[in-house]
Design a protein around this motif. Structure first.
Motif, PDB file in Angstrom:
ATOM      1  N   ASP A   4       1.291 -13.195  -4.867  1.00  0.00           N
ATOM      2  CA  ASP A   4       0.249 -12.167  -5.173  1.00  0.00           C
ATOM      3  C   ASP A   4       0.574 -10.772  -4.647  1.00  0.00           C
ATOM      4  O   ASP A   4       0.286  -9.748  -5.197  1.00  0.00           O
ATOM      5  N   GLN A  56       1.899  -7.148  -7.280  1.00  0.00           N
ATOM      6  CA  GLN A  56       0.979  -5.829  -7.358  1.00  0.00           C
ATOM      7  C   GLN A  56       2.116  -4.759  -8.215  1.00  0.00           C
ATOM      8  O   GLN A  56       3.455  -4.678  -8.120  1.00  0.00           O
ATOM      9  N   SER A  57       1.303  -3.769  -8.811  1.00  0.00           N
ATOM     10  CA  SER A  57       1.734  -2.937  -9.551  1.00  0.00           C
ATOM     11  C   SER A  57       2.546  -1.730  -8.661  1.00  0.00           C
ATOM     12  O   SER A  57       1.427  -1.379  -7.366  1.00  0.00           O
ATOM     13  N   ASP A 103      -5.084   3.385  -6.226  1.00  0.00           N
ATOM     14  CA  ASP A 103      -5.651   2.141  -6.369  1.00  0.00           C
ATOM     15  C   ASP A 103      -6.054   1.195  -5.079  1.00  0.00           C
ATOM     16  O   ASP A 103      -5.152   0.901  -4.225  1.00  0.00           O
ATOM     17  N   ALA A 123      -5.074  -2.433  -4.249  1.00  0.00           N
ATOM     18  CA  ALA A 123      -3.558  -2.769  -3.605  1.00  0.00           C
ATOM     19  C   ALA A 123      -3.596  -3.048  -2.116  1.00  0.00           C
ATOM     20  O   ALA A 123      -4.486  -2.259  -1.602  1.00  0.00           O
ATOM     21  N   ALA A 150       6.343  -2.136  -5.081  1.00  0.00           N
ATOM     22  CA  ALA A 150       4.908  -2.204  -4.794  1.00  0.00           C
ATOM     23  C   ALA A 150       4.530  -2.138  -3.469  1.00  0.00           C
ATOM     24  O   ALA A 150       3.518  -1.397  -2.957  1.00  0.00           O
TER      25      ALA A 150
END
Length: 630
Positions: A100, A104-105, A113, A116, A153
């Motif tokens: 996970d 993440q982007s 974001d 995040a 990321a």
């Protein structure tokens, strides 16, 4: 490890003229520099029958949360435990949590974001300004634990999702006393904590985390087998109640060695502030759809003393939104240079420039070198007759010169710090029958300290520089203070009612002599901030949206103690919770009434105390508040 000693112990805000909080020669002070040191200290104290031991961070608490006056036991100073740690994160993460995290982007420049996240493992004695400087990658000695994964990321700068108004506390000291910010939908600092490494009674070690890491990953954060391999013999507890008890624990469960924090990508904040009328703002606060609640952050500072001419109360409304932190940062953002890296914990806030009056005064030494000149200058700059007239009328012209002369004579006879001088001005005015001047002086000070930030020219900078407003160069202005903080359900009218039915009338009663039997002085403010709900079992922010009201004033004011004690009593009667780290007189009955989860908290205490002396971390304060085993 530095040898223990028995030096005098004081809190940051204790008055230097008062008796020492814990005099030299009473009890012991320990200075651990490693986990091994800490375990040795706690185990040794546990073996010495009747010797209690209490953890201490940066001495910022105003309550007796660390220890009571004259505490005969041992105090563990944790400021030597301030390293970033690399043994658990990321190597001990469960496979699902690791997936996970790395899935993440990457960040997109010009966008933020908030969902995040990253994980950061740090020792408990790390000060908040050290933490936010490292998260922003301004301290190259401490890279990110997850840098070893080499995932785009997880690169770049990171930040705490929220902070209080200062960064001098240790991260664990602030969290475990329920310290908070003013971000409407965000829980307090404690809720950043995802795991705790605790040294309990007998020197037993515990690793405590939740049973569910997140909604996306409904499993514990860490792999228990890997933790045992890395950390050695310790009890691993993956249970929601256990961690939620640790989040706000006031040092009673044991001494926290380290915490794993969930942090967000670095961001900026854009803020405005407007002077308004309290009778108008209070109506808006009762409307959940009011524009006041449309931004990320809301603070309302209220002058509890009315203006002389119209008897209305001024207030200052601050609002802020989150904005992206571009790379590179805008040239106008000077917060990183002033508040992080070499500037962390050293400089004044970005609100104050090196040469302005406020900063020059606060950097002065403890006693005025030339009391006459300094005192006269202060009065002329901050409360001259010309500036008082709009607030109190022409009466000021007839009496202000005489008052200035008397105050200057007072300062000549008894040199004092700036904070003490301002408090003595207020005390003198009340004692000499000039209490009518107090509202004007407070109005001038609050206007000077708050000031408008118009919508067309908002203040903006990197997150921590906007949130941490503490002046670390200060030697005289801020430290001599006392305050309480009480919290109400923001979905009700209780916060507004507390201002109108307790703070304002009680302040008037104090100055008029009706509260204590003689007129007494107060000079200060009330600050209303709003937060989301905490998961902590005994955290003060127990409602979906919590209104937290701080009432603060100079410690040398003659009426500060009686007023704050009365306000605390009123707030409890109205159903408030009370901040653990600020002035309070909590009883077991108070705590039982405030927290439905208190018995679960006590159950966790009993579990963590098993195998050792359950009184190891007890104090007069924890016993009075009922923070003891069932």
């Amino acid at each position: 490890m530095r040898p223990p000693d028995s030096v005098a112990w004081t809190r940051k805000h204790d008055d230097r003229l008062d008796p020492v909080f814990i005099p030299a020669g009473i009890g012991l002070r320990y200075y651990p520099e490693s986990l091994r040191d800490l375990v040795q200290i706690v185990a040794g104290a546990d073996q010495a029958a009747g010797v209690a031991i209490r953890p201490c961070g940066s001495h910022w608490a105003l309550s007796d949360a660390v220890a009571e006056p004259g505490f005969p036991g041992a105090i563990v100073e944790t400021h030597g435990l301030n390293r970033t740690l690399y043994d658990v994160i990321p190597s001990c993460l469960r496979t699902a949590v690791r997936a996970d995290l790395v899935g993440q982007s990457p960040a997109t420049d010009g966008q933020w974001d908030e969902g995040a996240y990253n994980l950061y493992h740090v020792e408990a004695g790390t000060r908040i300004y050290e933490l936010y400087s490292r998260l922003d990658r301004q301290d190259p000695a401490w890279p990110f634990p997850t840098d070893s994964l080499d995932i785009p990321a997880l690169g770049g700068s990171w930040a705490p999702p929220t902070l209080g108004g200062a960064g001098g506390q240790t991260i664990v000291g602030a969290a475990t006393t329920s310290t908070h910010g003013g971000d409407l939908n965000h829980p307090p600092i404690a809720d950043m904590i995802q795991a705790v490494h605790l040294v309990g009674a007998g020197g037993r070690q515990f690793w405590v985390e939740r049973a569910r890491f997140s909604a996306r990953v409904p499993a514990p954060m860490s792999d228990a087998g890997k933790l045992a391999q890395v950390l050695g013999p310790l009890e691993i507890i993956q249970d929601d109640d256990a961690l939620n008890a640790c989040l706000v624990s006031v040092g009673r469960l044991g001494i926290i060695y380290s915490v794993v924090l969930k942090v967000v990508r670095q961001y900026g904040r854009r803020q405005t502030r407007h002077r308004r009328e309290w009778d108008e703002v209070q109506r808006e606060l009762l409307d959940p759809n009011s524009p006041l609640f449309s931004k990320r952050f809301l603070q309302v500072v209220v002058n509890p003393l009315p203006r002389f001419k119209d008897r209305r109360h001024s207030c200052w409304v601050s609002q802020a939104v989150a904005i992206p932190a571009r790379d590179p940062l805008p040239a106008s953002w000077r917060g990183r240079a002033q508040r992080a890296g070499a500037g962390a914990g050293v400089n004044p806030s970005i609100d104050h420039k090196p040469g302005d009056l406020y900063t020059v005064i606060c950097r002065s030494h403890a006693d005025f070198a030339e009391p006459f000149a300094v005192c006269l200058g202060l009065l002329r700059d901050l409360a001259p007759a010309a500036r008082l007239v709009p607030f109190v009328g022409i009466r000021a012209n007839r009496e202000i010169d005489e008052i200035i002369v008397e105050l200057v004579n007072l300062s000549r006879a008894d040199p004092m710090s700036v904070g003490d001088f301002v408090a003595n001005v207020c005390n003198f005015l009340v004692d000499e029958g000039h209490a009518w001047l107090l509202p004007a002086i407070m109005e001038a000070f609050l206007e000077f300290g708050q000031g408008d930030i118009p919508d067309e020219r908002p203040a903006e900078d990197i997150s921590y520089a906007m949130l941490d407003g503490w002046d670390y160069s200060d030697r005289d202005c801020i430290t001599n203070a006392d305050s309480i903080e009480v919290a109400f359900d923001a979905g009700t009218d209780l916060g507004v009612r507390f201002i109108n039915e307790s703070l304002i009338p009680r302040t008037n009663q104090l100055v008029d002599g009706k509260l204590t039997g003689k007129p007494m002085a107060f000079g200060g403010y009330a600050s209303m901030r709003f937060t989301g709900r905490t998961e902590a079992l005994i955290g003060i922010q127990k409602w979906d949206r919590t209104c937290v009201i701080e009432v603060a004033g100079l410690r040398e004011l003659s009426g500060i103690g009686p007023l704050l004690d009365q306000l605390e009593s009123d707030a409890k009667t109205m159903g408030a919770t009370v901040h653990w780290g600020q002035r309070n007189q909590m009883t077991r009955a108070d705590v039982d009434a405030m927290y439905s989860g208190i018995e679960r908290w006590r159950g966790v205490l009993a579990r963590l105390s098993s195998g050792g002396d359950p009184q190891t971390f007890s104090s007069a304060y924890t016993r009075a508040a009922g923070l003891e085993p069932p």
